[in-house]
Design a protein around this motif. Structure first.
Motif, PDB file in Angstrom:
ATOM      1  N   GLY A 842       0.811  -1.212   0.000  1.00  0.00           N
ATOM      2  CA  GLY A 842       0.000   0.000   0.000  1.00  0.00           C
ATOM      3  C   GLY A 842       0.846   1.265   0.000  1.00  0.00           C
ATOM      4  O   GLY A 842       0.541   2.230  -0.716  1.00  0.00           O
ATOM      5  N   TRP A 843       1.906   1.280   0.821  1.00  0.00           N
ATOM      6  CA  TRP A 843       2.768   2.463   0.856  1.00  0.00           C
ATOM      7  C   TRP A 843       3.465   2.676  -0.479  1.00  0.00           C
ATOM      8  O   TRP A 843       3.588   3.820  -0.954  1.00  0.00           O
ATOM      9  N   PHE A 844       3.908   1.603  -1.099  1.00  0.00           N
ATOM     10  CA  PHE A 844       4.553   1.775  -2.408  1.00  0.00           C
ATOM     11  C   PHE A 844       3.554   2.296  -3.430  1.00  0.00           C
ATOM     12  O   PHE A 844       3.880   3.177  -4.231  1.00  0.00           O
ATOM     13  N   MET A 845       2.332   1.758  -3.440  1.00  0.00           N
ATOM     14  CA  MET A 845       1.323   2.217  -4.388  1.00  0.00           C
ATOM     15  C   MET A 845       1.021   3.698  -4.191  1.00  0.00           C
ATOM     16  O   MET A 845       0.952   4.468  -5.155  1.00  0.00           O
ATOM     17  N   LYS A 846       0.859   4.107  -2.936  1.00  0.00           N
ATOM     18  CA  LYS A 846       0.542   5.502  -2.646  1.00  0.00           C
ATOM     19  C   LYS A 846       1.660   6.443  -3.109  1.00  0.00           C
ATOM     20  O   LYS A 846       1.415   7.451  -3.785  1.00  0.00           O
ATOM     21  N   LEU A 847       2.894   6.098  -2.744  1.00  0.00           N
ATOM     22  CA  LEU A 847       4.013   6.976  -3.082  1.00  0.00           C
ATOM     23  C   LEU A 847       4.348   6.925  -4.567  1.00  0.00           C
ATOM     24  O   LEU A 847       4.777   7.929  -5.138  1.00  0.00           O
ATOM     25  N   MET A 848       4.129   5.780  -5.211  1.00  0.00           N
ATOM     26  CA  MET A 848       4.417   5.671  -6.646  1.00  0.00           C
ATOM     27  C   MET A 848       3.420   6.477  -7.463  1.00  0.00           C
ATOM     28  O   MET A 848       3.798   7.212  -8.378  1.00  0.00           O
ATOM     29  N   GLU A 849       2.132   6.341  -7.142  1.00  0.00           N
ATOM     30  CA  GLU A 849       1.122   7.078  -7.906  1.00  0.00           C
ATOM     31  C   GLU A 849       1.180   8.575  -7.635  1.00  0.00           C
ATOM     32  O   GLU A 849       0.745   9.368  -8.482  1.00  0.00           O
ATOM     33  N   GLY A 850       1.695   8.972  -6.472  1.00  0.00           N
ATOM     34  CA  GLY A 850       1.818  10.398  -6.174  1.00  0.00           C
ATOM     35  C   GLY A 850       3.161  10.990  -6.562  1.00  0.00           C
ATOM     36  O   GLY A 850       3.397  12.183  -6.332  1.00  0.00           O
ATOM     37  N   ASN A 851       4.038  10.186  -7.145  1.00  0.00           N
ATOM     38  CA  ASN A 851       5.369  10.664  -7.494  1.00  0.00           C
ATOM     39  C   ASN A 851       5.352  11.409  -8.821  1.00  0.00           C
ATOM     40  O   ASN A 851       4.684  10.995  -9.770  1.00  0.00           O
ATOM     41  N   LYS A 852       6.110  12.492  -8.897  1.00  0.00           N
ATOM     42  CA  LYS A 852       6.202  13.280 -10.129  1.00  0.00           C
ATOM     43  C   LYS A 852       7.575  13.160 -10.784  1.00  0.00           C
ATOM     44  O   LYS A 852       7.734  13.564 -11.941  1.00  0.00           O
ATOM     45  N   ARG A 853       8.529  12.609 -10.070  1.00  0.00           N
ATOM     46  CA  ARG A 853       9.877  12.503 -10.610  1.00  0.00           C
ATOM     47  C   ARG A 853      10.013  11.320 -11.566  1.00  0.00           C
ATOM     48  O   ARG A 853      10.643  11.438 -12.620  1.00  0.00           O
ATOM     49  N   PHE A 854       9.421  10.196 -11.203  1.00  0.00           N
ATOM     50  CA  PHE A 854       9.573   8.986 -12.002  1.00  0.00           C
ATOM     51  C   PHE A 854       8.377   8.706 -12.919  1.00  0.00           C
ATOM     52  O   PHE A 854       8.552   8.098 -13.965  1.00  0.00           O
ATOM     53  N   VAL A 855       7.188   9.126 -12.526  1.00  0.00           N
ATOM     54  CA  VAL A 855       5.978   8.769 -13.268  1.00  0.00           C
ATOM     55  C   VAL A 855       5.806   9.687 -14.472  1.00  0.00           C
ATOM     56  O   VAL A 855       5.981  10.914 -14.367  1.00  0.00           O
TER      57      VAL A 855
END
Length: 1145
Positions: A842-855
């Protein structure tokens, strides 16, 4: 070799194409021959395939409608003995003679019971097959039903806001969606035909009152009933099976054949007067009947209808998925059907089990012989008097009993089931092949007890084996489910009336429907839908009595009689050829799909399919490939593990490969898996003999067999010089309760990682991409990174190669772009869980979808593709509790991956090798095993014997997060000088290993605090944390699976983790050196645990503890990600493995 490969692949493709063509032609010829050999013979009115299904151990024998009734010897004597009831011989023996069986072989029916779990599997299979085989509808009504079914199956998970308890239902979200759609959509038309007392005259008292109450409430209802039949989804046949049985007709005896004839005439009337019955052969009609004979008298002419029956005998013709079970309710007063509702609380129920009733059938006499007067707290008695005092005493017994015995009578059903729920007594259902009411949605095992008829003699032991806590939970659920079994004069939401109607609605949408396609659109009836004898001639009625009139009448009758079959023959021929063409095309596409990865692979292989930009950098790509070859980094073909990895199916275990002839044994009769403590060579009991065929030299690598004089057999698995694992063959246990058959140690994992670094197992891309070029360029820089002994930011001893790690991390920050798929709906997709045992995904999903550097939003710019689903929510939303079947979870992910492959070209380009998922649930390896096999999987359950691929997959740290707002709460621990506990463990006894750990070290040594489960509560949690902060070493044994959250907990509290889990790949294994901050012990060395820990010097311990403090930053979640934290470490491991797995095109 390189020049021969394209030719070999070309030959293989040509052979596959030839096989596809041959299979397609053969199937087409078979279908054509079947269609031409079996034409329709009645063109005016195709009869419905009225089936007579007889269940025999998961096998149904279907007889054609022309087969005579089942052969029942001495039927008159049976009816006389049963006093007018249809005995059906219980679950003993019935016979049916199949047509076409020249030997007249008799088949035993119901000779063995059908369990509830199998009924559920039959229901799910019926729904699944209906989904696959459902034919296209051509009316607005059928389209509404199709839309409702899709919405029910694919709708979001709903939370209960209607006062419903989740534990009562197998899938509460599906139930609420279906119920809501019923209220919004369903319309019912009630036929007005038929006269009283059989029709439209409900009986509201007695044992068969259910059919009367439903008839009364249905005919007065305004929400569902419509006057225009063209607007109806269902059609109700309002007759009373009880009144039909009791009402004399033409002064003839009331045999079953007469009743069947009456219903046949009724259906003929309906089919002649209305077009709706003929349109679906009665599949959208339903009846509600509670009499014992209802199943048989409706089987012949109403077998296609949805039947709501009290006598829901699976071995007598009840069809799961089409028919529904009607609860048999004994109503004492029609003015107040809820009179005396309720019962005593659990503490005021001194009677363990109660039964009283007539000796109907063959089961109840057995029940009384076994238990009448045998136990003081089991009131099993015979018939009671029918006066008011005895009836009140009967109710008092039920209200004062924990369990109410609901034994079948002449038929499988009994009103005591609803009476038990009515008086808040847990029902004990003893009736083989009985389908409980509303079992399509209700979880009956949660509030009732099912006992097989053959186990009546063990009834006392079964009931006493239920703990008080389990009983109280069942009693609470009985109180909560009570609302679904109560009649009200004015229907209320979720009451018995609505539940019956909902079951009929649900089966109409999802149930078995093997009927032909509707023969015309509703609202456009044609004359060929009516029987020939109902077609009336046109013209002046006066001409009918003249010579010209008679000639005209004969001519019209002759033309209609022969023109109608010709019209229908032409229609059938057209449908045949369309069917043949569709089948050939479908088979061809299916074979192509099986031969290649996915359905869109043919399009995605074309250069013009959104892939033209990938071919613009081929020259530079070739240069990079040449440079890689010069550096000896050219990847080879996939190889097997060889001697490093032992297949899971092997009988020889790695634990047996030791060099000692001394083993130990304990009591051979205690348990299945025990560490033994006596020397095998000298201390075996006199009654135990070792297999003499095994020599001392053969003992080391093999399993030692032991056998006692009493016939008890066991196996002794050598572990080391001193210990062996005892394994008995008495019962078969789950895999998680047994030691692994093969073991891969840490040094073997290291060698396997090196091998996979030089030999990629990934699929070679089907076409080139500039993103691949960037990854390969990064790989060259990583492999040529200058060596660094020390680093200001990173502690080198905890890394395999700190230089390569840092260079790879910097390139990830500068280069990596990830595309996150938007497909999928909540809660399975895009809804992270931030607390609990599975919080990592869950933490990875939250931080990945909210990331602007990699996404990135443009998938053409992405190096990796993230599939954002939660394995925990997948299990929570779709798994049917107690079904022990996870196939639907894997099927769900298969459909999702196929959808991704069909919608985007990226999956097919690499076979999913550049896609990744992050899942922490124990079932994730199984759910993603086949259709996501080539993806990079970040898994908590990193078991090399369960499909985890070292070098491709990533071991995800399992973190128990107690606070989503502050995941770093209570971080840190005491310094080494203040840690007075040598080793600490506390936890549940999951799996086989923890039991062994406690048997050896629980309260055995003052320096070793090895405890079992700690009591619940905040104080115990704080004590647990304080113990970890005060211990030098924290024991991290495996549970049911190889992973454990204690590994991260130990690092969190700065305690050196001691990992005891064979075949477990530690987190970030590809970059971290776990020997620098942890202790890894084989499971076989548990008896020497203290000696191993005491053998670590104080200086070495301080180095390990310092390494734990330095590596701690890599295992922490932050609300806003920081450099080198857990989010970046997970993403880096995925990036790092992709860099070393990619193959150049």
């Amino acid at each position: 070799m390189e020049t021969r490969r394209p030719f070999q692949r070309l030959c293989r493709v040509q052979i596959q194409r030839l096989l596809v063509l041959v299979i397609t032609l053969v199937v087409a010829l078979i279908v054509l021959s079947q269609l031409t050999a079996s034409p329709y013979k009645n063109y005016t009115a195709i009869p419905s395939p009225i089936t007579k299904g007889v269940l025999v151990h998961k096998v149904a024998i279907y007889n054609d409608s022309s087969i005579p009734q089942e052969d029942t010897p001495n039927e008159s004597k049976v009816e006389e003995r049963c006093q007018g009831h249809d005995c059906n011989y219980g679950s003993l023996v019935s016979k049916v003679t199949s047509k076409g069986n020249n030997s007249g072989q008799n088949v035993a029916v119901g000779s063995k019971p059908t369990r509830l779990a199998y009924m559920i599997s039959v229901l799910e299979s019926a729904h699944f097959n209906t989904t696959l085989n459902r034919k296209k509808k051509d009316t607005a009504i059928e389209r509404q039903l199709q839309h409702a079914r899709i919405h029910i199956e694919t709708g979001p998970t709903l939370k209960s806001n209607e006062g419903l308890h989740v534990s009562l239902y197998r899938n509460i979200s599906r139930f609420l969606r279906s119920y809501k759609l019923m209220e919004e959509t369903l319309k019912v038309y009630i036929y007005k035909e038929g006269i009283k007392p059989i029709y439209h005259d409900p009986k509201l008292r007695g044992i068969y009152a259910s059919e009367g109450w439903f008839m009364k409430l249905m005919e007065k209802n305004r929400n569902f009933v419509v006057k225009d039949p063209k607007k109806a989804h269902l059609f109700y046949l309002p007759f009373s099976s009880l009144k039909l049985r009791l009402t004399p007709q033409d002064h003839t005896p009331q045999s079953r054949k007469n009743l069947e004839l009456h219903l046949k005439n009724y259906t003929n009337l309906i089919s002649r007067k209305y077009p709706f019955w003929n349109r679906t052969n009665g599949a959208d009609h339903f009846l509600v009947a509670c009499h014992d004979w209802a199943m048989k008298i409706t089987r012949e002419h109403m077998g296609n209808c949805i039947r709501s029956l009290c006598n829901s005998n699976l071995a007598g013709g009840f069809t799961i998925g089409k028919d529904t079970t009607l609860p048999a309710t004994y109503i004492r007063t029609a003015e107040d059907p809820v009179k005396d509702l309720g019962g005593n609380p659990p503490l005021e129920r001194p009677i363990l089990a109660f039964f009283a009733g007539g000796m109907h059938g063959n089961l109840r006499p057995v029940l009384l012989r076994q238990w009448q007067g045998k136990e003081p707290d089991m009131k099993i008695i015979g018939p009671m008097a029918r006066d008011d005092e005895s009836k009140a005493k009967y109710r008092t017994y039920m209200k004062s009993s924990k369990y109410c015995i609901c034994a079948r009578g002449y038929e499988v059903f009994t009103p005591r089931i609803v009476e038990s729920i009515y008086y808040e007594c847990v029902p004990v259902i003893i009736s083989d092949n009985y389908v409980p009411p509303f079992f399509e949605f209700l979880d009956w095992e949660g509030f009732s007890v099912f006992v097989l008829e053959k186990d009546v003699g063990n009834l006392n032991g079964i009931l006493r084996g239920i703990s008080d806590e389990k009983y109280r939970e069942m009693w609470r659920r009985v109180k909560m489910v009570q609302r679904h079994f109560i009649w009200h004069k004015k229907p209320v939401k979720f009451d018995l009336f609505h539940m019956i109607l909902h079951s009929i609605w649900n089966n109409r949408i999802n149930g078995k429907n093997n009927q032909p396609r509707p023969r015309y659109s509703r609202g456009r009836p044609e004359f060929d839908t009516l029987p020939k004898e109902q077609v009336e001639p046109k013209g002046d009625p006066g001409e009918n009595f003249t010579t010209q009139g008679l000639a005209r009448r004969n001519y019209q009758s002759h033309m209609k009689r022969y023109a109608l079959p010709f019209h229908f023959v032409r229609q059938i021929d057209t449908r045949r050829w369309l069917l043949i063409v569709a089948l050939v095309a479908s088979i061809h596409l299916f074979c192509q799909t099986r031969m290649l990865p996915y359905g869109t692979v043919l399009l995605s292989l074309l250069p013009g399919h959104d892939n033209t930009s990938y071919f613009t950098h081929i020259s530079t790509f070739s240069t990079l490939k040449h440079e890689l070859q010069e550096d000896n980094l050219e990847f080879e073909e996939d190889i097997e593990l060889g001697e490093v990895f032992t297949e899971e199916s092997s009988d020889q275990s790695a634990q047996n490969q030791v060099e000692s002839g001394r083993f130990v044994v304990e009591d051979l009769g205690e348990s299945r898996h025990e560490l033994l403590s006596v020397d095998l060579s000298t201390n075996l009991p006199d009654t135990v003999s070792v297999n003499s065929s095994i020599s001392n030299k053969e003992v080391n690598p093999n399993v030692l067999e032991a056998k006692s004089m009493a016939g008890f057999q066991a196996r002794i698995l050598p572990i080391n010089e001193k210990y062996a694992l005892f394994q008995s063959d008495d019962t078969k246990k789950m895999k998680c309760l047994m030691p692994p058959k093969s073991v891969m140690y840490n040094d073997q994992m290291n060698r396997l990682l090196v091998r996979h670094r030089t030999s990629s197992r990934a699929m070679r891309p089907r076409w080139s991409s500039p993103r691949d070029q960037e990854i390969l360029a990064s790989k060259i820089q990583i492999t040529k990174a200058p060596s660094q002994i020390t680093d200001k930011e990173l502690y080198a001893p905890v890394f395999r190669n700190v230089s390569m790690f840092k260079r790879s991390y910097e390139l990830m920050e500068r280069t990596l772009k990830v595309y996150v798929y938007k497909d999928g709906e909540k809660p399975i997709f895009h809804q992270p869980i931030l607390k609990g045992l599975y919080a990592s995904e869950g933490w990875f999903m939250k931080l990945m979808e909210g990331n602007k550097r990699f996404v990135v939003k443009d998938p053409l710019k992405a190096h990796l593709f993230y599939m954002p689903f939660s394995a925990r929510m997948l299990e929570h939303s779709l798994y049917v509790r107690n079904s022990h079947n996870r196939t639907n979870l894997r099927q769900f992910l298969k459909i999702y991956s196929e959808k991704i492959a069909a919608k985007y070209p990226f999956w097919n380009r690499t076979g999913g090798a550049d896609h990744f998922l992050v899942a922490c649930h124990d079932w994730a390896p199984y759910e993603t095993r086949h259709h996501m096999e080539h993806c990079m999987k970040a898994l908590c359950n990193a078991d090399v014997t369960a499909g985890f691929k070292i070098g491709r997959d990533v071991s995800l740290p399992e973190c128990y997060v107690r606070s989503a707002r502050n995941p770093l709460r209570d971080l840190g621990g005491k310094p080494p000088s203040d840690r007075h506990i040598l080793a600490f463990y506390a936890g549940n006894i999951h799996g086989y290993l923890r039991k062994i750990l406690l048997e050896y070290w629980n309260h055995k040594d003052p320096d070793m605090k090895i405890l079992g489960p700690m009591p619940p509560g905040v104080a115990s949690k704080m004590t647990y944390i304080e113990h970890m902060k005060s211990s030098k070493f924290c024991i991290c044994p495996k549970g049911y699976e190889v992973n454990s959250p204690r590994v991260v907990e130990a690092i969190f509290y700065e305690c050196v983790p001691v990992i005891i889990s064979d075949n477990f790949v530690p987190p970030f294994f590809e970059v971290l050196n776990w020997d620098g901050f942890s202790v890894i012990i084989a499971e076989k060395d548990i008896p020497d645990l203290k000696n191993i820990l005491m053998g670590i010097s104080e200086e070495r311990y301080r180095e390990l503890q310092y390494g734990v403090r330095k590596v701690q930053r890599h295992f922490l979640w932050h609300v806003k990600p920081v450099r080198y934290d857990l989010f970046h470490m997970v993403l880096h491991s995925i990036w790092y493995n992709r860099v070393f797995q990619i193959k150049p095109r």
